[in-house]
Enzyme design. Structure first.
Site, PDB file in Angstrom:
ATOM      1  CE1 TYR A   1     -26.784   6.002  10.597  1.00 36.96           C
ATOM      2  CE2 TYR A   1     -28.251   7.209   9.124  1.00 36.96           C
ATOM      3  CZ  TYR A   1     -27.605   7.083  10.351  1.00 36.96           C
ATOM      4  OH  TYR A   1     -27.782   8.030  11.304  1.00 36.96           O
TER       5      TYR A   1
ATOM      6  CG  MET B   1     -34.780  11.784   9.878  1.00 38.25           C
ATOM      7  SD  MET B   1     -34.749  12.040  11.654  1.00 38.25           S
ATOM      8  CE  MET B   1     -34.838  10.363  12.256  1.00 38.25           C
TER       9      MET B   1
ATOM     10  CE  LYS C   1     -58.251  11.469  -2.105  1.00 38.40           C
ATOM     11  NZ  LYS C   1     -59.101  10.346  -2.528  1.00 38.40           N
TER      12      LYS C   1
ATOM     13  NE  ARG D   1     -62.072   3.801  -1.359  1.00 38.32           N
ATOM     14  CZ  ARG D   1     -61.297   4.763  -1.861  1.00 38.32           C
ATOM     15  NH1 ARG D   1     -59.980   4.708  -1.681  1.00 38.32           N
ATOM     16  NH2 ARG D   1     -61.814   5.751  -2.550  1.00 38.32           N
TER      17      ARG D   1
HETATM   18  C1  LIG Z   1     -59.191  10.391  -3.968  1.00 37.39           C
HETATM   19  C2  LIG Z   1     -60.478  10.264  -4.632  1.00 37.39           C
HETATM   20  C3  LIG Z   1     -60.706  10.867  -5.886  1.00 37.39           C
HETATM   21  C4  LIG Z   1     -59.607  11.512  -6.694  1.00 37.39           C
HETATM   22  O1  LIG Z   1     -58.844  10.522  -7.298  1.00 37.39           O
HETATM   23  P1  LIG Z   1     -57.648  10.829  -8.310  1.00 37.39           P
HETATM   24  O2  LIG Z   1     -57.241   9.505  -8.821  1.00 37.39           O
HETATM   25  O3  LIG Z   1     -56.590  11.496  -7.503  1.00 37.39           O
HETATM   26  O4  LIG Z   1     -58.171  11.740  -9.358  1.00 37.39           O
HETATM   27  C5  LIG Z   1     -61.992  10.840  -6.390  1.00 37.39           C
HETATM   28  N1  LIG Z   1     -63.001  10.221  -5.716  1.00 37.39           N
HETATM   29  C6  LIG Z   1     -62.799   9.602  -4.534  1.00 37.39           C
HETATM   30  C7  LIG Z   1     -63.926   8.927  -3.874  1.00 37.39           C
HETATM   31  C8  LIG Z   1     -61.544   9.583  -3.961  1.00 37.39           C
HETATM   32  O5  LIG Z   1     -61.346   8.936  -2.818  1.00 37.39           O
END
Ligand SMILES: *Cc1c(COP(=O)(O)O)cnc(C)c1O
Length: 377
Positions: free
Chosen positions: A259, A307, A40, A139
């Protein structure tokens, strides 16, 4: 195409061989648990396509993204027999697209499960899915009661063969946290409702916990990309970031930098300006915190991160060092992702996923079986 290392402010090197070795290490340590890969957020900022290609060539067959968009961008490079799971669930109206492209949704609610079931019934063919159960993180995923309802619903079970039942750990980065055992027990109680269905619980941190957390399919992300889910896990670094020095100057005592003039030289100092800024994901919270490295010397960041640039104090370098135009280490052997994250007051995940789009990117290839064959010939 010109060499972007002469035109970009920094060079980001991504070591696909290290990525593959991290995946292989997890697979070896998990003895027989199918080891997937979470890709992802563009593989945590490192490029989902090259990452999927490298891991696919190494034998990875379970890939996880957050959004359907991310999945659709990968379907054409996915190994034939690999599966792509969408962790964030099935959005209303996305059923047809998901089915057409053979993407496997993670069903996070009864409503999502019902829509996927209707799609399967409409097409007159079963449609695989993953069911997520909430084991305590609150979640995503169905509740225990909802899981029981779906488990005993024969029409649902016939229309939607489950490729996996999964849940997610909230505290796997702390092996001593009692929430881990509570969640794994809650997960097991729900998973037994789905006999024969493969189980998936472990993210990177979970992979390093005991065997009871491993399930049948692991979902590591962070560890593959070379950051340690727990201190001292020592995964092979995948990311190297080098920024260019675009100017140096000597300033008198009392002069200030950047800055807001937030850093003032107590004595005459030499300052170098580096061509990386918060627009590149080099966080503003690194202002007057953290450092870069050059020839084994730590050069502290002075003043605010702008930036497109930031300043470092190079007074500790031998006076005759000509550093203008050279590259300094931002992430590498002297300074890990975790070091940068600590100095920025955040976690390695945020540093990785924030790595900017302006860097010249170099991919160090993984050694594939085809390449080895070529060497043997
Ligand atoms: C992002 C995610 C993972 C991977 O987690 P890591 O800590 O990066 O290994 C696995 N399962 C779900 C549901 C996630 O959202």
């Amino acid at each position: 195409m010109h060499d972007r290392s002469t035109t970009a402010g920094a060079v980001l090197t991504i070591d696909l061989a290290a990525l593959v070795s991290n995946w292989q290490r997890l697979r070896r340590d998990l003895h027989g648990v199918l080891t997937g890969a979470v890709v992802k957020a563009d593989a945590y900022g490192l490029g989902a396509k090259p990452v999927v290609q490298a891991l696919g060539a190494a034998g990875c067959r379970h890939f996880f993204v957050a959004h359907l968009d991310e999945a659709l961008a990968l379907t054409d490079i996915l190994p034939q027999d690999a599966r792509l799971f969408v962790l964030n669930g099935l959005a209303p109206g996305a059923e047809g697209l998901c089915a057409r492209h053979g993407v496997v949704p993670v069903l996070n609610s009864v409503a999502q499960a019902r829509r996927w079931q209707r799609e399967a019934e409409h097409l007159g063919q079963p449609l695989g899915a993953c069911l997520q159960v909430d084991s305590g993180m609150s979640r995503l995923g169905v509740s225990a009661a909802e899981a029981a309802l779906l488990a005993s619903d024969t029409a649902f079970r016939a229309a939607v063969p489950l490729a996996m039942v999964m849940s997610h750990l909230a505290c796997a980065d702390d092996p001593a946290d009692p929430a881990n055992t509570r969640q794994s027990a809650a997960f097991r109680r729900l998973a037994v409702l789905f006999p024969g269905v493969p189980r998936s619980l472990a993210n990177s941190g979970g992979c390093l916990l005991s065997e009871t957390f491993h399930g049948d399919i692991a979902r590591p992300g962070l560890a593959l990309y070379g950051a340690d889910p727990v201190t001292g896990a020592h995964f092979a670094p995948v990311v190297h970031l080098a920024g260019r020095v675009i100017q140096t100057r000597t300033i008198p005592a009392g002069a200030a930098v950047g800055y807001g003039l937030t850093w003032q030289a107590a004595a005459p100092a030499r300052i170098a300006t580096i061509a990386v800024g918060y627009a590149d994901g080099w966080l503003r919270s690194l202002s007057n915190a953290g450092a870069v490295w050059y020839q084994g010397q730590r050069l502290p960041i002075v003043g605010r991160v702008s930036m497109d640039s930031f300043g470092v104090d190079i007074s500790s370098l031998p006076v005759d060092t000509d550093i203008e135009g050279a590259f300094v280490e931002l992430i590498g052997p002297h300074q890990s992702l975790e070091d940068v994250a600590r100095d920025a007051g955040t976690i390695a995940y945020e540093i990785l996923t924030g790595l900017g789009s302006r860097y010249a990117r170099h991919y160090r290839p993984a050694v594939t079986p085809a390449m080895l064959e070529e060497v043997a010939l």
